[in-house]
Design a protein around this motif. Sequence first.
Motif, mmCIF file in Angstrom:
data_model
loop_
_atom_site.group_PDB
_atom_site.id
_atom_site.type_symbol
_atom_site.label_atom_id
_atom_site.label_comp_id
_atom_site.label_asym_id
_atom_site.label_seq_id
_atom_site.Cartn_x
_atom_site.Cartn_y
_atom_site.Cartn_z
ATOM 1 N N THR A 1 10.285 51.181 -4.285
ATOM 2 C CA THR A 1 9.319 50.440 -3.483
ATOM 3 C C THR A 1 10.038 49.348 -2.707
ATOM 4 O OG1 THR A 1 7.605 50.834 -5.135
ATOM 5 C CG2 THR A 1 7.210 49.079 -3.536
ATOM 6 N N PRO A 2 9.851 49.285 -1.396
ATOM 7 C CA PRO A 2 10.528 48.228 -0.620
ATOM 8 C C PRO A 2 9.971 46.862 -0.978
ATOM 9 C CG PRO A 2 8.952 49.401 0.745
ATOM 10 C CD PRO A 2 9.022 50.158 -0.553
ATOM 11 N N SER A 3 10.792 45.855 -0.858
ATOM 12 C CA SER A 3 10.381 44.496 -1.188
ATOM 13 C C SER A 3 9.390 43.965 -0.155
ATOM 14 C CB SER A 3 11.595 43.581 -1.260
ATOM 15 O OG SER A 3 12.195 43.470 0.026
ATOM 16 N N ALA A 4 8.686 42.913 -0.535
ATOM 17 C CA ALA A 4 7.766 42.262 0.404
ATOM 18 C C ALA A 4 8.515 41.694 1.594
ATOM 19 C CB ALA A 4 6.996 41.160 -0.319
ATOM 20 N N ALA A 5 9.742 41.244 1.368
ATOM 21 C CA ALA A 5 10.545 40.701 2.469
ATOM 22 C C ALA A 5 10.867 41.783 3.491
ATOM 23 C CB ALA A 5 11.829 40.095 1.908
ATOM 24 N N ALA A 6 11.199 42.983 2.998
ATOM 25 C CA ALA A 6 11.500 44.079 3.913
ATOM 26 C C ALA A 6 10.262 44.496 4.699
ATOM 27 C CB ALA A 6 12.057 45.268 3.138
ATOM 28 N N GLU B 1 16.723 49.871 0.806
ATOM 29 C CA GLU B 1 15.873 49.458 -0.316
ATOM 30 C C GLU B 1 15.139 50.640 -0.934
ATOM 31 O OE1 GLU B 1 13.388 46.158 -0.096
ATOM 32 O OE2 GLU B 1 14.927 44.774 0.643
#
Length: 336
Positions: A141-146, A262
């Motif tokens: 799962t991609p990060s919230a930042a990404a 990511e």
Amino acid sequence: MTQNRTALSGAPVPDRLPARLRAIARARPLTYFFLLANGLSWVAWVPYILSQNGLGVWDYRFPAILGTTQVLGVLPGAYLGPIGAAFAMTALVDGRTGLRAWTRRLWRWRVGGRWYAVTLLSVPAGMLLTGLAFSGGQIATPSAAALSAFVPMLVFQMITTGLAEEPGWRDFALPRLQSRFSPLRSAFVLGPLWGVWHFPLFLTEWGGYPEASWFRPLVFLGFCVAFNIVMSWVFNRTGQSVPFSMLMHVGVNTFASVMWTEMFPALDGELALIAMGSGAAVAATVIVIATRGRLGYDPLPSPDRGETASARHAGGATAPSAHHAGYARDRTMIDS
């Protein structure tokens, strides 16, 4: 009486070099465009290549802006190259009228609504499927930042990479190639040339130097050839919209730089390029079969590219036509 060097009074007469330049440019517009695009970019990239960001010959490291040294090291050469060469060649070949039409095409956003969906969603969807296939179904799962950085980075790429390259490769070169060759052959000519333009950057951190293997540029070249077919299809089907070509181009760059590492951490370096190239090859094959090699090409002139036909009869400069009708006068002059 006017002479080339001086008038009878001894006063200097304006040199006719611009007319000679126009004649030379009109004789081989594509050759000089590609030479200018490569030459201007490659010369501008020399400091970056020689710096500590590249071969290490020059004891200087380019500072990072927005987390990357490419803003100062790569972008100036990119702006000088394809878009700079397209501007110069359009001015020489088609004059002010051609430049005005060329500028208007940079803002052609009015296309069918489904093409917004195709352009914005097909690249992430295709890269997701490709990543899943090459990672064996392993996805993170991609990060919230990404996720939050994706759209701002897409916009930033539009005004940098997209604007620097697409007015040259797709808007200047591709229509001229398609007026001379079949759409598929044109794509196979432009794809390698587009890829080779990047080759000097493989001597810098842009291309993973010095860790990258020697065949990474070749893998990248294969990706450019395949993805250029997809790009040509979108360009033709959207009425030769430059902004939509830019969106397709930077969609790949943005997803690869922001989301790919990511979501698929096991796919990096050559394997990432092989995966993306394979996905592009599958998409290109489907498009070639579905369009029977026409890649959505319509030989009828579009309004913008045919709008200066009256100027041609009046002796004025004309904007470059994307199609056979608009290029009738240039067929004997356009070279491969």
